[in-house]
Design an enzyme around this catalytic site. Sequence first.
Site, short mmCIF file in Angstrom:
data_model
loop_
_atom_site.label_atom_id
_atom_site.label_comp_id
_atom_site.label_asym_id
_atom_site.label_seq_id
_atom_site.Cartn_x
_atom_site.Cartn_y
_atom_site.Cartn_z
N LYS A 171 0.86 -1.18 0.00
CA LYS A 171 0.00 0.00 0.00
C LYS A 171 0.90 1.23 0.00
O LYS A 171 2.10 1.12 0.20
CB LYS A 171 -0.91 0.00 1.24
CG LYS A 171 -0.15 -0.27 2.55
CD LYS A 171 -1.10 -0.33 3.74
CE LYS A 171 -1.79 -1.67 3.92
NZ LYS A 171 -3.20 -1.68 3.57
N LYS A 205 -0.42 4.27 8.20
CA LYS A 205 -0.55 2.86 7.79
C LYS A 205 0.47 1.98 8.52
O LYS A 205 0.40 0.77 8.49
CB LYS A 205 -0.38 2.73 6.28
CG LYS A 205 -1.50 3.43 5.48
CD LYS A 205 -1.30 3.24 3.99
CE LYS A 205 -2.23 4.10 3.14
NZ LYS A 205 -3.58 3.52 2.98
#
Length: 809
Positions: free
Chosen positions: A544, A550
């Site tokens: 990602k 994240k």
Amino acid sequence: MFTTKTAFKRDFKRKINSLFGKSLEESSVNDRYIALASLLSEEINERWMDTNSAYLARETRQVYYFSLEFLVGQFLESNLIYLGVREACEQGLKEMGLSLGELIDAEPDAGLGNGGLGRLAACFLDSLAALQLPGHGCGIRYKYGLFSQKIVDGYQVELPDNWLRESNVWEIRKSDKAVMVKFGGNIRSELDNKGNPRFIHENYLPVMAVPYDMPILGYKGNVVNTLRLWSAEAVDQLFDFASFSRGEHINAVSNRYAVEAISEVLYPDDSNYKNRQLRLKQQYFFVSAGLQSIVRRYKKNHSDLSRFAEFICIQINDTHPALAVLELMRILMDEEGFGWDEAWEVTKSTIAYTNHTIMPEALEKWPEDTFRELLPRIHMIADELNRRFCAELMKVYPQDLDRVSRMAIIGDGQIRMAHLAIVGSFSVNGVAAVHSELLKSVVLREFYEYYPEKFNNKTNGITHRRWLLKSNPSLSELISENIGMQWIRDPVQMRFMTRFKGDKQVLGALGRIKRDNKIAFSNMLKEKYGISADPDSIFDFQVKRIHAYKRQLLNLLHIMYLFDQVKNGIDIGPPRTFLLAGKAAPSYYYAKSVIKLAAELSQAIESEPRCKGKLACFFLENYGIRLAEHIFPAAEVSEQISTASKEASGTSNMKFMMNGALTVGTGDGANIEIADLVGEENFFRFGLTVDEVLNYYANGNYRAVDVLENDERLKRAFELMRGGLSQRVPVDEFVGILRSLTDYNDEFFVLKDFDSYVAVQNKLAEAYLDRDRWNAMSLVNIAHSGCFSSDNTISQYARDIWRLDKFHF
Ligand code: 26Q
């Protein structure tokens, strides 16, 4: 259209002769790819014309998905499958000594998006067409897509992605449908013969918007919808002959360059708003062009624009196209003679808004000055809209002027795009249940209180046709063998696979498929990257965009811990391979540093003999659709470890699940819905909950350094980052990362969640030892993943927001 391989071979050879004046033998791989794609286009284009005339004839209500990003990737193989001729082609090519795979590989990726939001738009187009719904995309035909990423000495280097170099076989340029978009200049008002003011835009810079249409073919159906991408071109007057004749060649073409810059390149930033004038130009450019062309088409068979919203719905993908609110007002008032109230009624019943973030720094706010200078008429309309909206709010909250100014569309010299989108639309949705709840209770609370009826949730989805049927044919086959082929049309039927969670044979077959996919992936890695990944180890992925929230760093800290264990001769259970991939925004220093850390850790592990056969870690270069399609089928573990409350939904979590990977995840975004479906026993959950995170933020009682002080594992990892990974790396290389954890008190709770992350990773390693059990867990995940098909998501949008009917030929 050919349906047999004999017919195919004949048509294919003819196509090569007619397109390139070459024999089959003389043709290049690229020639062959183009010839095959052109053959398909002939068929697709016929169905496309039929779809368009049927839509027009039956005055079908149409949806337009406005998005600055469409991460569609490649089309050839999907189109072959959707037309039902993949087999015939593969066999035919084989008999001519050619490989279909090679031609499929020759197609460039259309990488016209950054990540989740752009890929979502692409999955939605696929589902709209498959479900025979009249929905189209509207965006920009960037000459350069998202940069391609090279890792040089552990650092990210960005290279231009020239995806159009060899021509794009799928698109059709529609010069006759070009429209003019006006920038800058000034506004003059005069009174018309009824004494009403009319606004005339003067001295503007004209930009020609030329549409390129791409066909979006539905799965084994006759519907072909349109993805219309706009390209900016200078009008001919912009070429300054006087300068040219004086020899000032650069001057003569500079205006032209300035105009064409608008559709030159996709901005590589995601989830971080930056004030860039060209970005605002891009937004207005495609919104204006798109709306003008929709209005023009509408007028072909309707005389009454006041009924526009009955036939047209515009879904805006985040606030990037929110100028649609103001532009539709402008068109209706200035070009169609509507009064304000009448235009407003139409506008707010036409537009619907999807929010994709809750990070405050991602909310778009444009300085009023920029706006006024670049879009003088649009600014006037924004100003008037704001005045009216504030007046309305004053009546409802006469005692609370602070609230009125907080909710205003224009405030502190800035235009707040989210407020504009909410006020100017009839629907506001979030992209996962928890995200939609957070919008209502925190981020947009005051708007929710004011317009409760507008707010709704539409959990994201992914197209199972690309992410399972096409990219993982052997798993698709296993499903079809056991429950029949109906799941392809109705993916929720994948649930029937749960019947086999105790069936040793099916579980064994599932295990073998995963193993074969891992071997194929390893071979690809060896060939393309020179990396050796051991198929006997657990394949654990985090792929990602690189972003602090994240928490790729949390993953790396755990790997550092394992590294240390192995070096100290401590058993870490089954061998593990950690694979990370993702791009960092070019100006995002922290994210780039995380990539460097991953690369250095990878090197350190590779050069440690004790790690051999036990632990490996790789950072894969240039993550994109193409690489993703290889990754998901080979994955066993899916890392979805964002700080709870930060990831609006996530969609790779769904792709991994659909391919049988088990999730290590926080209670964030759609992870929560995944865990609810598969059950906690089939999901590795860890970390702070959304409420706990919000409480810490509210109370300010988190002390990151205390956590660090009390955890030897973390202290060791810090030593590694302070020069302990390699002699070559300066001790302060990762100082930015370290400071974010200590001096800045670890905004994303990386240290706080470390302990429970390690615990859940240990649990996972333990679970992997019982392979039947593991495969059963994997099967349950696959079985429930059909719920996350974007077909479901789109059916809900169509029913609740767009009020669309399925189209019958
Ligand atoms: C805005 C202004 C100026 C420049 C760039 C931008 C910009 C560009 C792209 C802001 C945001 C994006 C992309 C956001 C994004 O991809 N969000 C993700 O959307 C997915 C689909 O809904 C979710 O699954 C993810 O959780 C969310 O992060």
